[in-house]
Design an enzyme around this catalytic site. Structure first.
Site, short mmCIF file in Angstrom:
data_model
loop_
_atom_site.label_atom_id
_atom_site.label_comp_id
_atom_site.label_asym_id
_atom_site.label_seq_id
_atom_site.Cartn_x
_atom_site.Cartn_y
_atom_site.Cartn_z
N GLU A 50 0.82 -1.22 0.00
CA GLU A 50 0.00 0.00 0.00
C GLU A 50 0.85 1.27 0.00
O GLU A 50 0.44 2.28 -0.54
CB GLU A 50 -0.96 0.01 1.19
CG GLU A 50 -2.10 -0.99 1.09
CD GLU A 50 -1.75 -2.35 1.68
OE1 GLU A 50 -0.55 -2.59 2.00
OE2 GLU A 50 -2.66 -3.18 1.82
N PHE A 112 -11.00 -7.48 14.15
CA PHE A 112 -9.92 -7.89 13.25
C PHE A 112 -9.67 -6.81 12.20
O PHE A 112 -10.60 -6.30 11.58
CB PHE A 112 -10.30 -9.21 12.57
CG PHE A 112 -9.26 -9.67 11.58
CD1 PHE A 112 -7.99 -10.04 12.01
CD2 PHE A 112 -9.54 -9.71 10.21
CE1 PHE A 112 -7.02 -10.45 11.10
CE2 PHE A 112 -8.59 -10.11 9.30
CZ PHE A 112 -7.33 -10.49 9.74
N GLN A 113 -8.43 -6.46 12.02
CA GLN A 113 -8.00 -5.41 11.08
C GLN A 113 -8.68 -4.07 11.34
O GLN A 113 -8.97 -3.32 10.41
CB GLN A 113 -8.18 -5.86 9.62
CG GLN A 113 -7.24 -7.01 9.27
CD GLN A 113 -7.10 -7.25 7.78
OE1 GLN A 113 -8.02 -7.03 7.02
NE2 GLN A 113 -5.92 -7.70 7.36
N LYS A 162 -17.38 -1.14 6.17
CA LYS A 162 -17.76 -2.14 5.17
C LYS A 162 -19.28 -2.23 4.99
O LYS A 162 -19.77 -2.36 3.87
CB LYS A 162 -17.19 -3.51 5.58
CG LYS A 162 -17.48 -4.59 4.54
CD LYS A 162 -16.79 -5.89 4.86
CE LYS A 162 -17.06 -6.89 3.74
NZ LYS A 162 -16.28 -8.12 3.93
N MET A 480 23.87 9.68 2.10
CA MET A 480 23.76 11.02 2.69
C MET A 480 24.10 10.97 4.18
O MET A 480 24.76 11.87 4.70
CB MET A 480 22.36 11.60 2.46
CG MET A 480 22.24 13.06 2.81
SD MET A 480 23.39 14.11 1.87
CE MET A 480 22.34 14.65 0.52
#
Lengths: 581, 188
Positions: A50, A112-113, A162, A480
Site C-alpha cells: 500500500e 480484526f484489522q 464495510k 547522505m
C-alpha cells in the site's frame, strides 16, 4: 433512480470526478468496492504494497496535475498508506485515499484489522472523513476531491465502514454547489490584494539586487509562463527550490538553479547579497534558509503564496500576498507594465556580478575515467533523454545529484519527496508518472538504499508492461548519512554500510524485468542505450559508483550561507569547510 | 561584494510581545472537530492554557474559547493554522477588544473548625461566591468571575486546605458596544 450499493456509489463518484486509474490492493473491508470495480470502466493498478500504491498515486498526480486516487483495506492496509499520505501532505499533492473500515457495529471493539485510521491520519492529511451514514457517502467523496484539488492541494482520506459499502441507497449525485454548501468554512483565497501587488511592484522597481525564489507552488499553480515573463521583463535572476525544479527552464540565462543546503554557489551568493527576495509559491523551509537569522540578511521580502499559514511562519515578510500564484503574477505583470521599464538597466551590474560567481564556482565535480562518478551518470541520463524525460528520485545523495545535474525545462518533470524526505518514493512514483504520462520517458533515479525500500513493486511495473528506467546510483551506502558522518561525526560510519545487496541484475531478471550493470565509466552510455531500447518492461540499471563521493556545495544544517562548503579540499576532514569569498 | 561575507549580518526581526490571548473559534459541530483542534495544538507544540467548547444558538455550530500564552508571532501562526482547518468557520483574537470574561470553579475546602468555617464564609461573601454543599468538615463553593478573581479567591482558601477544584476554563464574549472595533488577525 434504482437503489445502489455504497460500493457502486463510490465508483459513480470516481467516474463523475473523471478518474480513470486508481492504485491499490483489496482486502476484507474494501472487498465490496473492489467487487464494484470489477466491471467498472476504470482500471485498478494492483500494487504489491500500500505504501507503494500511495506513492504511485502521488507520482501520477504530480506528473499530470490531476487528483491521484489510492485505495486500501482497513487496519494494516490503511496504516501502510501513512508514509505516502504524509509525503503528499508535505509536498501539497492532491490525493484521495479511500480506505475500508470494519463494519460500524464493530468499530471500537478492537475487531480484526481495525485501526482508528481517521485518528492516525489526521495530522498528515489536508482533511479526513469517517462515513457514518450512507446518506452522506456521495457528498463526502465529492467533498474529498474538491478539498484535495483546490486551494493549497493535499491528500484527503475517506474511511468507509464495510457495511456502508454493502448497504443499498437511492442517492442523487451531489453537485459542485452541494459540495461548497457543505463546506461553509472552506474558502481558498485566489485573488491577491491589489494594494499589496502595487507595493510589490514598487519594491521591484526600486530593487538593485533582486532575486526570484521559486517553489513548487508555481508548478502546482501552473504559473511557469507568468514566471518566465516576469523574470524576462524585470531581468531578475531565478533560483528554484528542489520542489520548484522545472518551474523555470534551467537552461535559461537567468537561471541560478537550486538554492539552499545543496544549492549552487551562485544561487546562494545571490540570495545572500540580494536586496529584494521575491518568494513565489515557496515556504522558507529550513533546508532552504539554513540559519534563519542570517538568511538574505539585507533583503526586503515579498511572499506570494496561496496558504496564509505559510506567510511569516518561518521568517518575517515585508509584503505578503495571499493568492493563487498565477492570478497574482498576472496582476503583478500588469502593474509593472503600467510604467516604462527602463529601471531594468540598473540590473546589469548585478547580473554581471552573478556571472562572476557562476564562473568562480560553477556546478561541477571531479571527473574520472577509472571509477563511475554518480554525477556523470546523471549527466549521461540527461544527454540520452535530451533533457525531456520525467525524473523521479528517491531520497538521499542521488536525489540531490538528480536535482543538480539534470537540467529541467518543464513543470512536472522532476518528482521527489522534498518535504518529508521519504526514501523509497522514487520508483513507485515513477510507476504512477508513467501511467499518467505514457508518452514520456520516465526515469527513476534511485539510491541503493532508497530503492530497496520499495523494490517489491517492480513486479507491478512488470505486470503492466511499464518501460520504466530504474537507474540505481549504487554506492553501497546510505550515502547522505555517510556524508554527514564523514563531515560531522569524524568519519565514524555507524550503520550506513550496505555492502550486502541482492544482485540487482539477477533480481531484475527474477522479477521479469531487464537487469544491466555498469562498473566502469566507459560502460555507462552503453547501459543507458540498451535501457532506452526496451519498451515493454522495466529495466534496472545498477551503476556501481564512487563510494565516498559527496554532495557539494553544502550548507551544513542550521548554518548560514557564509559557511557553505564549496569543494572537497581534503577528503574526510571536517576542517575542509571554509568560508566562501 | 564577496569580502563583506565574513562579517555577520542578521535579519532585523520585528518585536513580538509575549502575553495571554483569548481566541474564539466557531466551527462546524461535526464528529471529531474538537480532536482536530487539540491535536493541532499538540502537534505544533502550542500550549493551551484553557479550552472550553459548547453549542451555540445556530444549529451545527460550536463555539470554542481557547486561552493561550505566547508571543504575537506564535499566536498569529496558531490563528492561521486554526483557520486552515476545513471545519473552521471563523477565528477571532478578542484579547485587545473589550470583552466579558468568565470562568466558573467548584472548590472543595476543609472547613472543620468553627473559626475556619466563619472565615471562609466571610471570604465567600466578599467574593460573592456561594456555598453549594456542606459536610461535617468541608465546604464546596461555587464562584464565577474572570480568571484573576478566581486565582485570588483560591489563594485565600489555600491556608484552610484545598480538597479538590474543578474549573470550567475561560468563556468570553465581546461587548456589543465594542463590536465595531473588532480586531481580526488579518494576513494582509
Amino acid at each position: 433512480m434504482p437503489k445502489k450499493r455504497g460500493a457502486d456509489i463510490v465508483i459513480d463518484v470516481l467516474l463523475e470526478e473523471g478518474v480513470d486509474t486508481v492504485f491499490g490492493l483489496p482486502g476484507g473491508a474494501i472487498m465490496e468496492v473492489y467487487d464494484a470495480l470489477f466491471d467498472a470502466p476504470l482500471r485498478n493498478i494492483l500494487a504489491r504494497h500500500e505504501q507503494a500504491a500511495a506513492h504511485m498515486a502521488d507520482g501520477y498526480a504530480r506528473a499530470t496535475g490531476r487528483v491521484g486516487v489510492v485505495m486500501a483495506t482497513s487496519g494494516p492496509g490503511a496504516t501502510n498508506l501513512v508514509t505516502g499520505l504524509a509525503t503528499a501532505h508535505m509536498d501539497s499533492v492532491p490525493l484521495v485515499a479511500i480506505t475500508g473500515q470494519v463494519p460500524r457495529n464493530y468499530i471500537g471493539t478492537d475487531a480484526f484489522q481495525e485501526a482508528d485510521v481517521v485518528g492516525i491520519t489526521r495530522p498528515i492529511t489536508k482533511h479526513n472523513f469517517l462515513v457514518t451514514d450512507i446518506k452522506d457517502l456521495a457528498l463526502i467523496l465529492r467533498e474529498a476531491f474538491y478539498i484535495a484539488r483546490t486551494g493549497r492541494p493535499g491528500p484527503v482520506l475517506v474511511d468507509i465502514p464495510k457495511d456502508i459499502t454493502q448497504q443499498e441507497y437511492n442517492y442523487k449525485m451531489p453537485t459542485e454547489k452541494d459540495v461548497q454548501d457543505a463546506l461553509p468554512g472552506y474558502k481558498p483565497h485566489y485573488e491577491g490584494n491589489p494594494i499589496q501587488i502595487k507595493k510589490a511592484a514598487e519594491l521591484i522597481r526600486k530593487a538593485k539586487r533582486p532575486v526570484l525564489y521559486v517553489g513548487g507552488g508555481v508548478i502546482i499553480g501552473n504559473a511557469s509562463e507568468e514566471l518566465r515573463e516576469l523574470a524576462e521583463l524585470t531581468r531578475i535572476p531565478v533560483t528554484t527550490t528542489n520542489m520548484g525544479k522545472g518551474a523555470f527552464d534551467e537552461n535559461h540565462p537567468l537561471a541560478l538553479h537550486m538554492l539552499g543546503m545543496h544549492g549552487t554557489y551562485y544561487a546562494n551568493m545571490a540570495v545572500y547579497h540580494s536586496d529584494l527576495l521575491i518568494a513565489v509559491g515557496a515556504r522558507f523551509d529550513d533546508r532552504v534558509t539554513g540559519k534563519i537569522d542570517e538568511f538574505a540578511p539585507e533583503a526586503k521580502i515579498i511572499h506570494i503564496d496561496i496558504d496564509p499559514a505559510s506567510i511569516s511562519k518561518n521568517i518575517h515578510v515585508d509584503v505578503p500576498i495571499v493568492g493563487d500564484v498565477k492570478n497574482v503574477l498576472q496582476k503583478l505583470l500588469k502593474e509593472l507594465k503600467k510604467k516604462p521599464v527602463e529601471w531594468v538597466k540598473a540590473r546589469e551590474s548585478w547580473l554581471k556580478q552573478i556571472e562572476k560567481w557562476k564562473e568562480k564556482h560553477p556546478l561541477t565535480y571531479q571527473k574520472s575515467d577509472k571509477i563511475i562518478k554518480p554525477q556523470y551518470v546523471i549527466e549521461e541520463i540527461y544527454n540520452i533523454t535530451k533533457g525531456e524525460a520525467i525524473i523521479s528520485a528517491g531520497v538521499g545523495q542521488h536525489q540531490m545529484w538528480a536535482a543538480m545535474f539534470y537540467k529541467y525545462k518543464y513543470p512536472r518533470q522532476f518528482l521527489n519527496s522534498g518535504g518529508l524526505g521519504t526514501m523509497g518514493y522514487g520508483f513507485p512514483a515513477a510507476v504512477g508518472a508513467k501511467l499518467g504520462r505514457p508518452d514520456k520517458t520516465v526515469f527513476a533515479i534511485e539510491g541503493d538504499g532508497s530503492f530497496v525500500m520499495n523494490m517489491q513493486d517492480v513486479i507491478t511495473a512488470v505486470q503492466y508492461r511499464l518501460p520504466i528506467k530504474i537507474a540505481i546510483i549504487n554506492n553501497e551506502f546510505l550515502g547522505m548519512v555517510r556524508q554527514w558522518q564523514q563531515l560531522f561525526y569524524d568519519s565514524r560510519y555507524s550503520s550506513v554500510c550496505l555492502a550486502v545487496h541482492p544482485d540487482f541484475v539477477k533480481l531484475a531478471e527474477a522479477m521479469g524485468a531487464v537487469g544491466l550493470r555498469a562498473t566502469k565509466p566507459s560502460e555507462v552510455r552503453e547501459v543507458l542505450q540498451k535501457a532506452m531500447e526496451i519498451n515493454d518492461r522495466p529495466v534496472i540499471m545498477d551503476f556501481v559508483v564512487d563510494r565516498e563521493e559527496n554532495v557539494l556545495p553544502m550548507v551544513p544544517a542550521g548554518k548560514s550561507y557564509r559557511e557553505m562548503i564549496v569543494s572537497p579540499k581534503q577528503k574526510g576532514e571536517a576542517e575542509t569547510m571554509y568560508l566562501v569569498g | 561584494m564577496t569580502e563583506n561575507i565574513k562579517t555577520v549580518k542578521v535579519r532585523p526581526q520585528p518585536k513580538s510581545e509575549t502575553g495571554k490571548h483569548i481566541i474564539i473559534v466557531r466551527v462546524q459541530h461535526n464528529f471529531g472537530v474538537l480532536t482536530r483542534i487539540t491535536s493541532l495544538f499538540a502537534g505544533r507544540g502550542y500550549n493551551i492554557e484553557s479550552l472550553t467548547v459548547g453549542k451555540t444558538h445556530e444549529p451545527n455550530v460550536a463555539r470554542i474559547t481557547i486561552v493561550v500564552e505566547g508571543n504575537e508571532r506564535v499566536v498569529e501562526q496558531i490563528i492561521k493554522q486554526l483557520r486552515k482547518l476545513i471545519e473552521t468557520l471563523r477565528v477571532r483574537d478578542i484579547t485587545t477588544v473589550p470583552h466579558i470574561e468568565r470562568e466558573l470553579a467548584l472548590i472543595k475546602v476543609h472547613a472543620g473548625e468553627e473559626k475556619a468555617r466563619d472565615e471562609i464564609m466571610r471570604l465567600v461573601n466578599i467574593f460573592r461566591a456561594k456555598v453549594v454543599d456542606v459536610s461535617v468538615d468541608t465546604y464546596t463553593i461555587e464562584i464565577t468571575g474572570d480568571s484573576e478573581k478566581l486565582e485570588a479567591f483560591i489563594n485565600l482558601l489555600k491556608p484552610f486546605g484545598l480538597k479538590d477544584i474543578a474549573r470550567t476554563g475561560v468563556l468570553a464574549l465581546t461587548r456589543e458596544s465594542a463590536k465595531e472595533g473588532l480586531q481580526e488577525h488579518k494576513v494582509e
